[in-house]
Design an enzyme around this catalytic site. Structure first.
Site, PDB file in Angstrom:
ATOM      1  N   GLU A 101       0.824  -1.201   0.000  1.00 55.19           N
ATOM      2  CA  GLU A 101       0.000   0.000   0.000  1.00 55.19           C
ATOM      3  C   GLU A 101       0.864   1.260   0.000  1.00 55.19           C
ATOM      4  O   GLU A 101       1.964   1.266   0.577  1.00 55.19           O
ATOM      5  CB  GLU A 101      -0.924  -0.007   1.221  1.00 55.19           C
ATOM      6  CG  GLU A 101      -1.896  -1.169   1.144  1.00 55.19           C
ATOM      7  CD  GLU A 101      -2.847  -1.287   2.325  1.00 55.19           C
ATOM      8  OE1 GLU A 101      -3.812  -2.025   2.199  1.00 55.19           O
ATOM      9  OE2 GLU A 101      -2.610  -0.632   3.354  1.00 55.19           O
ATOM     10  N   CYS A 351      -0.936   6.494   9.979  1.00 53.58           N
ATOM     11  CA  CYS A 351       0.231   5.844  10.546  1.00 53.58           C
ATOM     12  C   CYS A 351      -0.168   4.575  11.322  1.00 53.58           C
ATOM     13  O   CYS A 351      -1.058   4.616  12.167  1.00 53.58           O
ATOM     14  CB  CYS A 351       0.902   6.820  11.495  1.00 53.58           C
ATOM     15  SG  CYS A 351       2.303   6.133  12.327  1.00 53.58           S
TER      16      CYS A 351
END
Ligand code: SF4
Length: 383
Positions: A101, A351
């Site tokens: 990703e 994150c």
């Protein structure tokens, strides 16, 4: 041949000197033309119109321009009537079927930042990170790292914008794949191609001392962020198992050497976990660790990932009071503190969330890569 290697040599991601050598006896100026085309996003040799047809056909018979393709595109749909935050996550298929990703982030001024991965999965196993929980599949090669940027750049260009910054903070620990990361950075920073300034590139490490020292000694001197999360050795070992082999006093020395040799200010990152690492003792340890490093502290309130826990208890986001109190304690100790915007949560692209596939429509629209802006229903993957 390993199944992670295409049959034909891939030219994307090759630093220019390697490309010149590979294509010899073709003159170096021809290799530069090809390098420029690849940097501009060409997908096939047929697009390289300043090369004659025979040469294009010869190149096509021996090489591939790219090795990866975009499998799906996920956009933040927004929630509670509010527009999305502009984050787009790409799921990219690599040769051999591995999926990774990469994320395009937007800030308040609409500047775009590319967040890219260096490994499929991650061996570091930080307990708060979805990628870490997936285990480690393999290192990405230079082409696979660079192509993430090229895919995201095409996405930005389609919206009439460009990418201003790169953060190497996606899946994986970059300094455990330093040789391929270096080749990728050589490609991205080459003035004959994209010419991206090193000051616009940040590499985030979980604290791999050998890699930090290697970067300090041999460069390139990009911006460095080190995920500390806890400056208490015993707690850090439990949250970030890689900390055992990379003890804090030696980590601090390596960071000080990087600061001194690169001239770049370091960022220390801390993922804040509710009830775990936001006590006065945690703040004191962080102030102590940061002393003399001239670092900026970036606090990242943990982005939730369902099912993740720590020593038998589910992890939770820190409360607003925990974040504010912890920030105030660090500032009182003389540290410069920033907080990371919670960008990308709508697509599980924030994150620590990479590797999370959307499980319900509220987590974003997964678009077919060829879908048009108006998204007819058949262009939207079933969720
Ligand atoms: S936080 Fe970074 S280093 Fe730690 S497991 Fe996740 S991807 Fe790996």
């Amino acid at each position: 041949m390993k199944n992670s290697e295409p049959e034909k040599k891939v030219l994307a991601g090759l630093p220019l000197p390697e490309l010149i050598e590979l294509l010899a006896p073709l003159p170096a100026f021809r290799a530069k033309q090809i390098f420029k085309w690849i940097s501009r996003g060409a997908l096939a040799f047929g697009e390289m119109t300043d090369l004659d047809k025979n040469l294009r056909e010869d190149l096509d018979s021996r090489f591939s321009v790219r090795s990866s393709s975009v499998g799906a595109q996920l956009e933040d749909p927004g929630h509670n009537g509010k527009a999305g935050d502009g984050t787009v996550k790409l799921q990219i298929s690599l040769y051999g079927g591995t999926k990774i990703e990469a994320v395009l982030l937007s800030d308040a001024e609409e500047r775009k930042t590319a967040c890219i991965s260096t490994q499929a999965g991650c061996p570091a196993g930080c307990v708060f990170c979805k990628t870490g929980s997936l285990g480690f599949s393999r290192n990405l090669n230079s082409a696979e790292i660079v192509e993430q940027f090229l895919h995201l750049k095409a996405l930005a260009a389609a919206a009439n914008t460009d990418i201003s910054n790169i953060v190497i903070m996606g899946m994986g620990e970059p300094l455990l794949n330093l040789s391929e990361l270096r080749r990728a950075l050589a490609f991205l920073c080459d003035a004959e191609g994209l010419g991206i300034s090193r000051r616009r590139i940040t590499v985030s490490t979980c604290g791999v001392i050998e890699g930090i020292r290697d970067l300090a000694d041999k460069g390139p001197h990009i911006r460095l962020a080190c995920s500390l999360t806890s400056a208490r050795q015993e707690l850090r070992n439990r949250l970030m198992p890689i900390g055992k082999a990379n003890p804090l006093p030696l980590l601090k020395k390596a960071l000080a050497a990087y600061r001194q040799k690169s001239g770049q200010r370091i960022t220390l990152e801390a993922v804040l976990l509710g009830g775990i690492n936001t006590t006065p003792a945690d703040a004191e340890a962080m102030i102590d660790f940061a002393r003399g490093l001239d670092a900026v502290i970036n606090l990242i309130p943990w982005n939730p990932v369902e099912g993740m826990g720590f020593e038998g208890e589910p992890l939770r986001e820190p409360s607003r009071a925990e974040v504010e109190t912890f920030t105030a304690m660090l500032e009182k100790g003389g540290l410069k503190v920033t907080r990371r915007y919670r960008k990308g949560r709508g697509v599980a692209g924030a994150c620590g969330q990479l590797g999370v596939l959307p499980e319900n429509p509220g987590q974003g629209r997964l678009k077919h890569p060829d879908a048009k802006a108006e998204d007819s229903p058949e262009n939207v993957y079933p969720l």
